[in-house]
Design a protein around this motif. Structure first.
Motif, PDB file in Angstrom:
ATOM      1  N   ARG A 165     -44.275  46.588 -12.736  1.00 52.92           N
ATOM      2  CA  ARG A 165     -43.342  46.781 -13.833  1.00 52.92           C
ATOM      3  C   ARG A 165     -43.028  48.264 -14.005  1.00 52.92           C
ATOM      4  O   ARG A 165     -43.916  49.102 -13.962  1.00 52.92           O
ATOM      5  N   GLU A 166     -41.749  48.560 -14.183  1.00 55.76           N
ATOM      6  CA  GLU A 166     -41.351  49.956 -14.307  1.00 55.76           C
ATOM      7  C   GLU A 166     -41.858  50.524 -15.626  1.00 55.76           C
ATOM      8  O   GLU A 166     -41.641  49.948 -16.685  1.00 55.76           O
ATOM      9  N   PRO A 167     -42.554  51.673 -15.579  1.00 57.78           N
ATOM     10  CA  PRO A 167     -43.064  52.246 -16.822  1.00 57.78           C
ATOM     11  C   PRO A 167     -41.942  52.795 -17.677  1.00 57.78           C
ATOM     12  O   PRO A 167     -40.893  53.188 -17.184  1.00 57.78           O
ATOM     13  N   THR A 168     -42.176  52.796 -18.966  1.00 57.76           N
ATOM     14  CA  THR A 168     -41.222  53.419 -19.877  1.00 57.76           C
ATOM     15  C   THR A 168     -41.383  54.925 -19.778  1.00 57.76           C
ATOM     16  O   THR A 168     -42.478  55.467 -19.943  1.00 57.76           O
ATOM     17  N   LYS A 169     -40.285  55.612 -19.514  1.00 64.40           N
ATOM     18  CA  LYS A 169     -40.339  57.053 -19.277  1.00 64.40           C
ATOM     19  C   LYS A 169     -39.852  57.778 -20.519  1.00 64.40           C
ATOM     20  O   LYS A 169     -38.764  57.525 -21.008  1.00 64.40           O
ATOM     21  N   ALA A 170     -40.660  58.684 -21.012  1.00 65.30           N
ATOM     22  CA  ALA A 170     -40.294  59.432 -22.206  1.00 65.30           C
ATOM     23  C   ALA A 170     -39.485  60.666 -21.814  1.00 65.30           C
ATOM     24  O   ALA A 170     -39.405  61.049 -20.646  1.00 65.30           O
ATOM     25  N   GLU A 171     -38.892  61.290 -22.809  1.00 66.55           N
ATOM     26  CA  GLU A 171     -38.113  62.504 -22.586  1.00 66.55           C
ATOM     27  C   GLU A 171     -39.010  63.598 -22.012  1.00 66.55           C
ATOM     28  O   GLU A 171     -40.137  63.795 -22.444  1.00 66.55           O
ATOM     29  N   GLY A 172     -38.504  64.309 -21.016  1.00 59.77           N
ATOM     30  CA  GLY A 172     -39.266  65.388 -20.393  1.00 59.77           C
ATOM     31  C   GLY A 172     -38.670  66.735 -20.707  1.00 59.77           C
ATOM     32  O   GLY A 172     -37.620  66.848 -21.330  1.00 59.77           O
ATOM     33  N   GLY A 173     -39.349  67.802 -20.279  1.00 63.16           N
ATOM     34  CA  GLY A 173     -38.852  69.139 -20.526  1.00 63.16           C
ATOM     35  C   GLY A 173     -37.690  69.490 -19.610  1.00 63.16           C
ATOM     36  O   GLY A 173     -37.792  69.335 -18.390  1.00 63.16           O
ATOM     37  N   PHE A 174     -36.596  69.961 -20.173  1.00 68.97           N
ATOM     38  CA  PHE A 174     -35.431  70.375 -19.387  1.00 68.97           C
ATOM     39  C   PHE A 174     -34.612  71.321 -20.243  1.00 68.97           C
ATOM     40  O   PHE A 174     -34.830  71.445 -21.459  1.00 68.97           O
ATOM     41  N   ASP A 175     -33.674  72.013 -19.609  1.00 68.21           N
ATOM     42  CA  ASP A 175     -32.784  72.885 -20.366  1.00 68.21           C
ATOM     43  C   ASP A 175     -31.356  72.697 -19.874  1.00 68.21           C
ATOM     44  O   ASP A 175     -31.077  71.853 -19.014  1.00 68.21           O
ATOM     45  N   ALA A 176     -30.436  73.479 -20.427  1.00 67.66           N
ATOM     46  CA  ALA A 176     -29.014  73.303 -20.135  1.00 67.66           C
ATOM     47  C   ALA A 176     -28.709  73.527 -18.659  1.00 67.66           C
ATOM     48  O   ALA A 176     -27.825  72.872 -18.087  1.00 67.66           O
ATOM     49  N   LYS A 177     -29.427  74.457 -17.999  1.00 66.68           N
ATOM     50  CA  LYS A 177     -29.178  74.699 -16.573  1.00 66.68           C
ATOM     51  C   LYS A 177     -29.624  73.510 -15.734  1.00 66.68           C
ATOM     52  O   LYS A 177     -28.981  73.167 -14.729  1.00 66.68           O
ATOM     53  N   ASP A 178     -30.720  72.868 -16.122  1.00 69.02           N
ATOM     54  CA  ASP A 178     -31.137  71.651 -15.431  1.00 69.02           C
ATOM     55  C   ASP A 178     -30.056  70.584 -15.553  1.00 69.02           C
ATOM     56  O   ASP A 178     -29.768  69.853 -14.594  1.00 69.02           O
ATOM     57  N   LEU A 179     -29.446  70.480 -16.737  1.00 68.57           N
ATOM     58  CA  LEU A 179     -28.400  69.488 -16.945  1.00 68.57           C
ATOM     59  C   LEU A 179     -27.189  69.762 -16.060  1.00 68.57           C
ATOM     60  O   LEU A 179     -26.541  68.832 -15.573  1.00 68.57           O
ATOM     61  N   ILE A 180     -26.873  71.037 -15.844  1.00 69.35           N
ATOM     62  CA  ILE A 180     -25.735  71.369 -14.971  1.00 69.35           C
ATOM     63  C   ILE A 180     -26.019  70.929 -13.534  1.00 69.35           C
ATOM     64  O   ILE A 180     -25.139  70.400 -12.848  1.00 69.35           O
ATOM     65  N   ILE A 181     -27.259  71.131 -13.074  1.00 68.16           N
ATOM     66  CA  ILE A 181     -27.619  70.679 -11.732  1.00 68.16           C
ATOM     67  C   ILE A 181     -27.459  69.170 -11.627  1.00 68.16           C
ATOM     68  O   ILE A 181     -26.841  68.645 -10.683  1.00 68.16           O
ATOM     69  N   TYR A 325     -25.276  69.380 -25.327  1.00 69.98           N
ATOM     70  CA  TYR A 325     -26.701  69.722 -25.435  1.00 69.98           C
ATOM     71  C   TYR A 325     -26.868  71.212 -25.647  1.00 69.98           C
ATOM     72  O   TYR A 325     -26.208  72.034 -24.997  1.00 69.98           O
ATOM     73  N   ASP A 326     -27.757  71.569 -26.549  1.00 67.39           N
ATOM     74  CA  ASP A 326     -28.103  72.961 -26.821  1.00 67.39           C
ATOM     75  C   ASP A 326     -29.612  73.124 -26.669  1.00 67.39           C
ATOM     76  O   ASP A 326     -30.385  72.293 -27.165  1.00 67.39           O
ATOM     77  N   ASP A 327     -30.021  74.190 -25.979  1.00 67.84           N
ATOM     78  CA  ASP A 327     -31.455  74.385 -25.741  1.00 67.84           C
ATOM     79  C   ASP A 327     -32.260  74.486 -27.032  1.00 67.84           C
ATOM     80  O   ASP A 327     -33.443  74.129 -27.068  1.00 67.84           O
ATOM     81  N   ASN A 328     -31.641  74.961 -28.102  1.00 68.36           N
ATOM     82  CA  ASN A 328     -32.365  75.149 -29.361  1.00 68.36           C
ATOM     83  C   ASN A 328     -32.344  73.915 -30.253  1.00 68.36           C
ATOM     84  O   ASN A 328     -33.327  73.607 -30.933  1.00 68.36           O
ATOM     85  N   THR A 329     -31.226  73.199 -30.266  1.00 65.14           N
ATOM     86  CA  THR A 329     -31.077  72.082 -31.210  1.00 65.14           C
ATOM     87  C   THR A 329     -31.053  70.715 -30.553  1.00 65.14           C
ATOM     88  O   THR A 329     -31.080  69.690 -31.243  1.00 65.14           O
ATOM     89  N   GLY A 330     -30.995  70.643 -29.218  1.00 61.29           N
ATOM     90  CA  GLY A 330     -30.979  69.355 -28.532  1.00 61.29           C
ATOM     91  C   GLY A 330     -29.579  68.747 -28.496  1.00 61.29           C
ATOM     92  O   GLY A 330     -28.576  69.459 -28.520  1.00 61.29           O
TER      93      GLY A 330
END
Length: 368
Positions: A165-181, A325-330
């Motif tokens: 069964r696929e585990p439920t994955k929680a939110e991980g650490g990332f920032d705006a540059k990761d989102l651009i990638i 998305y904003d690195d400070n406010t989400g």
């Protein structure tokens, strides 16, 4: 490419035991022919997003207004006209997980204020895409084999390959540059690190470190290798939701469906023993597909199903809403502003509606 990712041609050549020049030239040729496209599905839950599937029924004559109303929150991923159980719009959205109820309230208000006649909303789990199963293709005769009796037996007895069964994955650490990638890879999974480094104004080693880290931490959920197995002019694109009697039947069926040559992808429906699948099949086989579903229902494997034909010429897509998305406010989500835009749409729509645009048949086929 499906297993290793489509970027590293050298690694693909090594794993497939083919010369690098052969792999490179064939990939480039397929891309230039328009036969092969690749992109990724990010892991939405790790990004703090929840995927929503919406079937929206518009008022007759106000179809375009319904579409614009669904687009207002800005987190939409895919739109298309659909015909079947819902005569209107099929859409997917990547909504901030903490604002699921706000999105539900927005849709309810869109209905109450007359932008939508009705809607159905389903929250989806992570998607899984497939590539055509060429075990069912006769290379000599260039024909596909449809083993409906075999598939009925497999689905009835649940003989899918075992998968935990696929585990439920929680939110991980990332920032705006990761989102651009991730955004760039969502457009083209073969985007080079050099191009991404220029976009990020970062060195190539720093960009590679970020990319490798995203892969290692599971932010890339799936590599999509987009190859259509059948000719567009004889085929039908549709969305099928299967409602199973229990969770075990759903898990078994998902493994079996992923091996069928006409199933492009699937996603579980959260809170239900249901699976929604994108189906691309020759029209001559649709009757057999309906017979298969009928027998699964008769045998108690299915408790119901939902079928809608998708018009490929109307499909519109965009990446997840990385700009919100904003690195400070989400993630930013403002229902008050969205409802204000909805009221403005309703008040100006009769004057702003565009003239009808009719597509030539050749254009509709090419848009697939």
């Amino acid at each position: 490419m499906k297993e290793q990712g489509p970027r590293n041609i050298l690694n693909i050549a090594r794993e497939s035991k083919l010369p690098y020049t052969t792999v490179y030239s064939r990939v480039v040729k397929l891309e230039s022919m328009g036969v092969l496209r690749t992109w990724i599905h990010p892991n939405y839950s790790k990004l703090g997003l929840s995927r929503a599937l919406v079937y929206a029924t518009p008022f007759v004559g106000k179809e375009l207004m319904a579409k614009e109303a669904l687009r207002i929150p800005g987190y939409w991923l895919r739109f298309a006209r659909c015909i079947g159980d819902c005569n209107g719009y099929y859409s997917q959205h990547g909504i901030p997980a903490s604002h699921q109820r706000d999105f539900e309230l927005y849709l309810e208000q869109a209905r109450e204020r007359g932008a939508l006649k009705n809607f159905q909303l389903f929250w989806l789990g992570e998607p899984r895409t497939t590539i055509p199963n060429f075990e069912y293709y006769d290379m000599k005769n260039k024909t596909w084999r449809f083993d409906w009796n075999q598939w009925l037996e497999l689905l009835s007895k649940g003989r899918g390959s075992s998968r935990s069964r696929e585990p439920t994955k929680a939110e991980g650490g990332f920032d705006a540059k990761d989102l651009i990638i991730l955004k760039e890879l969502s457009k083209n999974a073969r985007t080079t690190l050099a191009d991404m480094s220029k976009l990020l104004s970062m060195t190539l080693p720093a960009t590679k470190y970020r990319f490798d880290d995203l892969v290692e931490r599971g932010f890339i959920q799936d590599y999509v290798i987009d190859i259509l197995p059948f000719a567009p002019d004889i085929s039908q694109l549709s969305e099928l939701r299967f409602d199973f009697r229990n969770e075990g039947s759903l898990r078994d069926a998902r493994e079996i469906l992923s091996t069928l040559p006409f199933v492009l992808n699937s996603s579980p429906v959260n809170g239900l023993n249901s699976l929604t699948s994108r189906v691309y099949i020759p029209r001559s086989e649709i009757g057999n597909l309906m017979t298969l579903i009928s027998h699964l229902a008769r045998d108690g494997i299915l408790t119901g199903y939902h079928y809608s034909e998708i018009d490929p010429a109307t499909i519109q897509t965009q990446t997840f809403g990385f700009k919100a998305y904003d690195d400070n406010t989400g993630w930013r989500y403002d229902n008050r502003a969205y409802l204000g835009s909805l009221d403005n749409l309703l008040s100006t729509w009769p004057k702003s509606e565009s003239a009808p645009v009719f597509l030539e048949p050749s254009v509709a086929i090419a848009s697939q």
